[in-house]
Design a protein around this motif. Structure first.
Motif, PDB file in Angstrom:
ATOM      1  N   TYR A  30      48.382  39.188  35.317  1.00  0.00           N
ATOM      2  CA  TYR A  30      49.024  38.175  34.814  1.00  0.00           C
ATOM      3  C   TYR A  30      48.264  36.836  34.846  1.00  0.00           C
ATOM      4  O   TYR A  30      48.496  35.600  34.410  1.00  0.00           O
ATOM      5  CB  TYR A  30      50.406  37.897  35.047  1.00  0.00           C
ATOM      6  N   ARG A  31      47.567  36.715  36.197  1.00  0.00           N
ATOM      7  CA  ARG A  31      46.894  35.513  36.701  1.00  0.00           C
ATOM      8  C   ARG A  31      45.765  35.183  35.773  1.00  0.00           C
ATOM      9  O   ARG A  31      44.961  34.124  35.585  1.00  0.00           O
ATOM     10  CB  ARG A  31      46.598  35.417  38.028  1.00  0.00           C
ATOM     11  N   ALA A  32      45.228  36.187  34.787  1.00  0.00           N
ATOM     12  CA  ALA A  32      44.149  36.194  34.127  1.00  0.00           C
ATOM     13  C   ALA A  32      44.250  35.037  32.975  1.00  0.00           C
ATOM     14  O   ALA A  32      43.122  34.181  32.624  1.00  0.00           O
ATOM     15  CB  ALA A  32      43.539  37.432  33.562  1.00  0.00           C
ATOM     16  N   PHE A  33      45.506  34.788  32.546  1.00  0.00           N
ATOM     17  CA  PHE A  33      45.598  34.082  31.410  1.00  0.00           C
ATOM     18  C   PHE A  33      45.434  32.695  31.907  1.00  0.00           C
ATOM     19  O   PHE A  33      45.222  31.753  31.097  1.00  0.00           O
ATOM     20  CB  PHE A  33      46.927  34.280  30.610  1.00  0.00           C
ATOM     21  N   ASP A  34      45.817  32.377  33.014  1.00  0.00           N
ATOM     22  CA  ASP A  34      45.778  30.907  33.852  1.00  0.00           C
ATOM     23  C   ASP A  34      44.327  30.816  33.850  1.00  0.00           C
ATOM     24  O   ASP A  34      43.916  29.598  33.639  1.00  0.00           O
ATOM     25  CB  ASP A  34      46.550  31.186  34.853  1.00  0.00           C
ATOM     26  N   ARG A  94      63.591  29.466  31.646  1.00  0.00           N
ATOM     27  CA  ARG A  94      63.804  30.004  32.944  1.00  0.00           C
ATOM     28  C   ARG A  94      62.657  30.255  33.882  1.00  0.00           C
ATOM     29  O   ARG A  94      62.617  30.802  34.664  1.00  0.00           O
ATOM     30  CB  ARG A  94      64.631  31.332  32.785  1.00  0.00           C
ATOM     31  N   GLN A  95      61.509  29.860  33.231  1.00  0.00           N
ATOM     32  CA  GLN A  95      60.259  29.835  33.875  1.00  0.00           C
ATOM     33  C   GLN A  95      60.173  29.253  35.112  1.00  0.00           C
ATOM     34  O   GLN A  95      60.659  28.245  35.404  1.00  0.00           O
ATOM     35  CB  GLN A  95      59.033  29.612  33.072  1.00  0.00           C
ATOM     36  N   LEU A 130      53.975  36.825  30.721  1.00  0.00           N
ATOM     37  CA  LEU A 130      53.985  35.749  32.064  1.00  0.00           C
ATOM     38  C   LEU A 130      55.676  35.675  32.367  1.00  0.00           C
ATOM     39  O   LEU A 130      55.828  35.633  33.832  1.00  0.00           O
ATOM     40  CB  LEU A 130      53.682  34.459  31.436  1.00  0.00           C
ATOM     41  N   ASP A 131      56.414  35.923  31.312  1.00  0.00           N
ATOM     42  CA  ASP A 131      57.940  35.765  31.838  1.00  0.00           C
ATOM     43  C   ASP A 131      58.364  36.954  32.505  1.00  0.00           C
ATOM     44  O   ASP A 131      59.034  36.971  33.602  1.00  0.00           O
ATOM     45  CB  ASP A 131      58.671  36.045  30.572  1.00  0.00           C
ATOM     46  N   SER A 132      57.657  38.229  32.513  1.00  0.00           N
ATOM     47  CA  SER A 132      58.064  39.586  33.378  1.00  0.00           C
ATOM     48  C   SER A 132      57.616  39.369  34.674  1.00  0.00           C
ATOM     49  O   SER A 132      57.937  39.798  35.711  1.00  0.00           O
ATOM     50  CB  SER A 132      57.392  40.698  32.798  1.00  0.00           C
ATOM     51  N   HIS A 133      56.525  38.250  35.078  1.00  0.00           N
ATOM     52  CA  HIS A 133      56.087  37.939  36.429  1.00  0.00           C
ATOM     53  C   HIS A 133      56.456  36.536  36.771  1.00  0.00           C
ATOM     54  O   HIS A 133      55.888  35.944  37.789  1.00  0.00           O
ATOM     55  CB  HIS A 133      54.465  37.997  36.406  1.00  0.00           C
ATOM     56  N   ARG A 134      57.588  36.297  36.306  1.00  0.00           N
ATOM     57  CA  ARG A 134      57.992  34.858  36.711  1.00  0.00           C
ATOM     58  C   ARG A 134      58.373  34.554  38.172  1.00  0.00           C
ATOM     59  O   ARG A 134      58.209  33.628  38.872  1.00  0.00           O
ATOM     60  CB  ARG A 134      59.112  34.192  35.935  1.00  0.00           C
TER      61      ARG A 134
END
Length: 425
Positions: free
Chosen positions: A73-77, A351-352, A413-417
């Motif tokens: 999930y950090r790859a998109f950032d 909710r992020q 991203l939401d699943s790893h908030r």
């Protein structure tokens, strides 16, 4: 004990995934209806027709979803700027190496496999904006930061206009919806709405003297009822003069547009203008939707659809097929699905736990909202005809894949908030 994979799957927003699946499947059936020929019927799975080709693209979209969901999930950032620059480069080279269709050079690729960089640049621009705006020092109340955010949006817009693809370029202005949520001053939006209103009135009113008189009447009223300060009076008079100059220059600007764009603007204000010529698309579109009535004519029973009265009915005008064959009920169900999706995405964005995810989420909402509103408004004659597809519904690989990537990056991203909690606002 549950393993990590089970916990991860439980955090995926399955409601959003389900709505996506419903829209894609419903769109696939409507694509088949748009090309169905009862004299020479073919299977919906036949790869020689659009529905069969779209099914292959849906399969590819499923693979894209799997790749996104298994990625870090950090790859998109981390890759936001790299992806943004990569697709800017593709937009730059598209006019030189792309394939020309109807006077536009939109796609690049090898053989039959082609993609539209302008479609994919939407999600890369969203990532770049989220990356830039997540900084603690970023403040949209500062003019410097406002300009920098606008520049990120306008670079792809300018490159897409060179193709030229006015419809797709317009979509990027949807990002201003996200900027409003993040604190862009309301004054800009009031001025923007006033600018749009004056433009519509100037184009719709035959004698501009009436409009000019109305503008100066409003300016005079504001001067009389407001505080008598020299600076304020000068500013209002200046705005009035600028508005009058703009009104009278608008006709000249429109006259310099390509002929087909001028015709679309004319049809917007005069739907009965040349119904067999420039007004054909909109006229036949409204006939198709209206003929569906309450329940619709039935699946594969649409006469307007069967006899190809509406051009591009499997792409930009796919909503006509829905309206004719499924009627008001079917159209309402699809609109409810889109509204539910947008409301759900707003809830997810709020909710992020960090700014990057929230900003990206609102970018997704903004783009989808703009596409749905403009596409449907276009088919019922409330907006000029532009090449904007209906998300997840219209035929096309680039459209389906770009919307899929846009949506599922946010779902990821939401699943790893919770893991992103460390980067708080």
């Amino acid at each position: 004990m549950r393993n990590k994979d089970d916990l991860y799957l439980n955090k995926i927003d399955w409601l959003t995934v389900s709505i996506y699946a419903c829209l894609v499947i419903f769109g696939w059936f409507n694509i088949y209806a748009a090309v169905f020929d009862e004299q020479f019927p073919k299977s919906i799975f036949d790869l020689s027709i659009n529905s069969g080709q779209q099914l292959v693209r849906i399969g590819a979209a499923f693979i894209i979803i799997l790749l996104i969901m298994v990625a870090d999930y950090r790859a998109f950032d981390n890759l936001a700027w790299i992806l943004y620059i990569l697709f800017l480069v593709l937009l730059i080279v598209t006019p030189f190496i792309g394939k020309e269709v109807n006077g536009q050079i939109l796609s690049i690729g090898v053989g039959s496999f082609r993609i539209q960089p302008s479609e994919f640049a939407k999600f890369t621009t969203a990532l770049a904006l989220a990356k830039y705006m997540e900084r603690p020092s970023f403040d949209l109340s500062q003019v410097k930061h406002q300009l920098q955010a606008v520049i990120i949006i306008m670079i792809p817009v300018i490159l897409i206009m060179l193709q030229p693809d006015t419809g797709t370029a317009m979509v990027y202005f949807a990002f201003f919806i996200m900027l409003y949520r993040e604190g862009m001053p309301q004054t800009y939006y009031i001025l923007g709405l006033a600018f749009i209103a004056i433009s519509l009135l100037a184009l719709g009113i035959e004698n501009n003297l009436y409009l000019v008189g109305g503008v100066f009447a409003i300016i005079l009223l504001l001067i009389i009822t407001g505080k008598k300060r020299i600076g304020r009076i000068v500013a209002l008079v200046g705005i009035g003069i600028f508005t009058v100059v703009y009104i009278y220059s608008l006709d000249y600007v429109v006259s310099k547009l390509p002929e087909h764009q001028q015709n679309r603007i004319m049809v917007l204000f005069n739907p009965d203008l040349d119904p067999l010529g420039v007004g054909w698309n909109v006229t036949q579109s409204k006939i198709a939707i209206g003929s569906g009535g309450f329940w619709g004519k039935g699946y594969l029973e649409g006469t307007q659809t069967k006899f190809d009265f509406v051009p591009e009915q499997h792409t930009d005008f796919i909503f006509c097929t829905l309206g004719e064959e499924f009627g008001w009920v079917g159209s309402t169900v699809v609109l409810i699905l889109f509204c539910t999706l947008l409301i759900r995405l707003i809830f997810l964005a709020e909710r992020q736990k960090n700014r990057f995810s929230r900003i990206y989420g609102y970018c997704v909402v903004s783009i989808l909202l703009f596409h749905v509103m403009v596409n449907i408004s276009m088919t019922i004659g409330l907006f000029p005809v532009v090449g904007i597809p209906l998300p997840f519904f219209s035929y096309g690989g680039s459209s389906l894949w770009s919307f899929t990537i846009l949506l599922f990056i946010f779902i990821k991203l939401d699943s790893h908030r919770i893991q992103l909690l460390g980067r708080m606002n």
